[in-house]
Motif scaffolding. Sequence first.
Motif, mmCIF file in Angstrom:
data_model
loop_
_atom_site.group_PDB
_atom_site.id
_atom_site.type_symbol
_atom_site.label_atom_id
_atom_site.label_comp_id
_atom_site.label_asym_id
_atom_site.label_seq_id
_atom_site.Cartn_x
_atom_site.Cartn_y
_atom_site.Cartn_z
ATOM 1 N N LEU A 24 -10.127 -0.592 -62.989
ATOM 2 C CA LEU A 24 -10.755 0.613 -62.455
ATOM 3 C C LEU A 24 -11.156 0.488 -60.986
ATOM 4 C CD1 LEU A 24 -13.070 1.411 -65.505
ATOM 5 C CD2 LEU A 24 -10.852 2.449 -64.954
ATOM 6 N N GLY A 25 -11.497 -0.723 -60.582
ATOM 7 C CA GLY A 25 -11.946 -0.926 -59.209
ATOM 8 C C GLY A 25 -13.383 -0.486 -59.017
ATOM 9 N N GLN A 26 -13.909 -0.782 -57.832
ATOM 10 C CA GLN A 26 -15.284 -0.417 -57.504
ATOM 11 C C GLN A 26 -15.507 -0.568 -56.006
ATOM 12 O OE1 GLN A 26 -17.851 -3.424 -59.402
ATOM 13 N NE2 GLN A 26 -15.951 -4.550 -59.617
ATOM 14 N N ARG A 27 -16.643 -0.061 -55.561
ATOM 15 C CA ARG A 27 -16.996 -0.165 -54.147
ATOM 16 C C ARG A 27 -17.447 -1.581 -53.808
ATOM 17 N NH1 ARG A 27 -21.613 3.200 -52.384
ATOM 18 N NH2 ARG A 27 -22.382 2.589 -54.407
ATOM 19 N N PHE A 28 -17.142 -1.992 -52.594
ATOM 20 C CA PHE A 28 -17.642 -3.233 -52.028
ATOM 21 C C PHE A 28 -18.071 -2.939 -50.602
ATOM 22 C CE2 PHE A 28 -14.919 -4.673 -55.400
ATOM 23 C CZ PHE A 28 -15.573 -5.794 -55.911
ATOM 24 N N PHE A 29 -19.150 -3.568 -50.182
ATOM 25 C CA PHE A 29 -19.597 -3.471 -48.801
ATOM 26 C C PHE A 29 -19.412 -4.826 -48.144
ATOM 27 C CE2 PHE A 29 -22.273 -0.346 -51.064
ATOM 28 C CZ PHE A 29 -21.846 0.792 -50.413
ATOM 29 N N VAL A 30 -18.963 -4.821 -46.898
ATOM 30 C CA VAL A 30 -18.751 -6.070 -46.172
ATOM 31 C C VAL A 30 -19.483 -5.987 -44.834
ATOM 32 C CG1 VAL A 30 -17.049 -7.594 -45.103
ATOM 33 C CG2 VAL A 30 -16.496 -6.424 -47.257
ATOM 34 N N ASP A 31 -20.238 -7.042 -44.558
ATOM 35 C CA ASP A 31 -20.891 -7.225 -43.261
ATOM 36 C C ASP A 31 -20.314 -8.496 -42.648
ATOM 37 O OD1 ASP A 31 -23.173 -5.171 -43.398
ATOM 38 O OD2 ASP A 31 -23.432 -6.295 -45.260
ATOM 39 N N LEU A 32 -20.041 -8.442 -41.361
ATOM 40 C CA LEU A 32 -19.517 -9.602 -40.651
ATOM 41 C C LEU A 32 -20.358 -9.869 -39.420
ATOM 42 C CD1 LEU A 32 -15.700 -8.699 -40.517
ATOM 43 C CD2 LEU A 32 -16.846 -10.155 -42.203
ATOM 44 N N GLU A 33 -20.548 -11.143 -39.126
ATOM 45 C CA GLU A 33 -21.090 -11.578 -37.846
ATOM 46 C C GLU A 33 -20.056 -12.534 -37.257
ATOM 47 O OE1 GLU A 33 -25.046 -13.192 -37.998
ATOM 48 O OE2 GLU A 33 -25.787 -11.496 -39.172
ATOM 49 N N LEU A 34 -19.515 -12.159 -36.120
ATOM 50 C CA LEU A 34 -18.515 -12.978 -35.433
ATOM 51 C C LEU A 34 -19.194 -13.631 -34.238
ATOM 52 C CD1 LEU A 34 -15.609 -10.363 -35.337
ATOM 53 C CD2 LEU A 34 -16.246 -11.917 -37.204
ATOM 54 N N TYR A 35 -19.191 -14.950 -34.208
ATOM 55 C CA TYR A 35 -19.841 -15.695 -33.135
ATOM 56 C C TYR A 35 -18.784 -16.164 -32.149
ATOM 57 C CZ TYR A 35 -23.843 -15.747 -36.256
ATOM 58 O OH TYR A 35 -24.887 -15.375 -37.065
ATOM 59 N N LEU A 36 -18.945 -15.754 -30.897
ATOM 60 C CA LEU A 36 -17.993 -16.098 -29.844
ATOM 61 C C LEU A 36 -18.635 -15.881 -28.490
ATOM 62 C CD1 LEU A 36 -15.455 -13.195 -29.413
ATOM 63 C CD2 LEU A 36 -17.358 -13.047 -30.983
ATOM 64 N N ASP A 37 -17.977 -16.348 -27.462
ATOM 65 C CA ASP A 37 -18.463 -16.169 -26.102
ATOM 66 C C ASP A 37 -17.951 -14.827 -25.576
ATOM 67 O OD1 ASP A 37 -19.165 -16.238 -23.435
ATOM 68 O OD2 ASP A 37 -18.266 -18.198 -23.044
ATOM 69 N N LEU A 38 -18.863 -13.917 -25.320
ATOM 70 C CA LEU A 38 -18.486 -12.572 -24.850
ATOM 71 C C LEU A 38 -18.665 -12.405 -23.340
ATOM 72 C CD1 LEU A 38 -20.110 -10.484 -27.729
ATOM 73 C CD2 LEU A 38 -17.676 -10.969 -27.386
ATOM 74 N N SER A 39 -18.988 -13.475 -22.632
ATOM 75 C CA SER A 39 -19.270 -13.342 -21.197
ATOM 76 C C SER A 39 -18.046 -12.883 -20.398
ATOM 77 C CB SER A 39 -19.826 -14.642 -20.627
ATOM 78 O OG SER A 39 -18.918 -15.704 -20.809
ATOM 79 N N LYS A 40 -16.871 -13.416 -20.718
ATOM 80 C CA LYS A 40 -15.670 -13.010 -19.984
ATOM 81 C C LYS A 40 -15.410 -11.516 -20.156
ATOM 82 C CE LYS A 40 -10.828 -14.195 -19.227
ATOM 83 N NZ LYS A 40 -9.687 -15.024 -19.631
ATOM 84 N N ALA A 41 -15.510 -11.019 -21.392
ATOM 85 C CA ALA A 41 -15.304 -9.588 -21.649
ATOM 86 C C ALA A 41 -16.382 -8.746 -20.970
ATOM 87 C CB ALA A 41 -15.299 -9.321 -23.148
#
Length: 124
Positions: A24-41
Amino acid sequence: MDKILFNRMEFWGYHGAFKEENKLGQRFFVDLELYLDLSKAGHSDKLEDTINYSDIYQTTQQVVEKEKYELVEAVAERLAAKILDSYPLIEEILVRVTKPNPPIPGHYESVAIEIKRRQAKNNE
């Protein structure tokens, strides 16, 4: 370390230990935290110096909606591995997969799995 956050992305998946969940399936929630150096961007203002949010969403959607696992732990592990393998700029990732209203006795709003993984080169 800098981070990019993805909060409460919602997907329909077929993960669970019970046959009905896989069918039947069901809902899933996903949270992500991506750690990286954002200074260049931050200085260049160029997309190629950071992570494309749409690409991360599509990768997450692929794992949660197209693949099937018995355990939410496996969903989180696969997602962390796939993102780290695909995006070498990301040094570390925190993945939280929430399963609302799990089919277990008692009243539960949700259960969630949270894992943190690092690039293989950083595990030394």
